[in-house]
Write an enzyme that holds these catalytic residues in place. Sequence first.
Site, PDB file in Angstrom:
ATOM      1  N   ASN A   1      34.215  18.988  25.398  1.00 53.44           N
ATOM      2  CA  ASN A   1      35.635  18.637  25.488  1.00 53.44           C
ATOM      3  C   ASN A   1      35.846  17.778  26.721  1.00 53.44           C
ATOM      4  OD1 ASN A   1      35.764  20.725  23.549  1.00 53.44           O
ATOM      5  ND2 ASN A   1      37.835  21.261  24.222  1.00 53.44           N
TER       6      ASN A   1
HETATM    7 CA    CA Z   1      39.625  25.086  21.638  1.00 55.13          CA
END
Ligand code: CA
Length: 227
Positions: free
Chosen positions: A34
Amino acid sequence: ALLGDRSQALAGKRIVVTSGPTHEPIDPVRYIANRSSGRQGHAIAAALAAIGAEVTLVSGPVSIADPAGVSVRHVETAREMLAAVRDALPADAAIFVAAVADWRAEETAARKLKKSADTPPALALTENPDILATIGHGPDRPRLVVGFAAETDDLLANARRKLDRKGADAIVANDVSGEDGVMGGVENTVHIVTGEGIEAWPKLDKSEVARRLAAWVAERLSGKETA
Ligand code: CA
Ligand code: CTP
């Protein structure tokens, strides 16, 4: 600390903070991750330590320095992050700021995958453990458990759902839909969502969000001894 000394309001309290992304390897040179700079989580760890807490920061791979006065455990994957958080328990509070990769490759190749004339490799994914939910519903649950939620849509409704599902006492909800550049930026506009209601904070530097959150944690921990 002196009675009523607000500068050391968290003296004697043990607090675990997660920060940064996790990296989930595909092969020796590639990974799934991420977006996360680690700035907000690291600032929170520093702010808690600044008012006396004994902080363990469990950090995924970031390019920023370890905060001063904090004990740092460096990890790569979600599973390593969960293990490091468990190692740091028992604690009075835990704050989950990390942007954990929701999925990892089902199998990690021991050797670099090579391009070929054929179709690209199909990546089979499997779900990572939810660190916050595991601790929030676990036997070693700290008295105060705080999560974060970065959302592009239905911010507060999603935050409330996460509060219940993950067994958290509060979710710090963060609208990342705008062009403000929250991801990697220096400012944040957050709402504190608890079972009692929603507190809207103004747009603040991440370091100021961290200071306010540390004060909020101190206030909550100074209250009644049972959650
Ligand atoms: Ca997540
Ligand atoms: N979190 C965690 N472990 C995971 C996923 C999330 O500890 N495997 C924590 C984050 O650190 C954050 C909170 O859970 O404090 C919310 O993360 P978020 O990604 O918003 O929630 P998800 O449940 O993964 O839902 P989705 O990504 O689908 O919105």
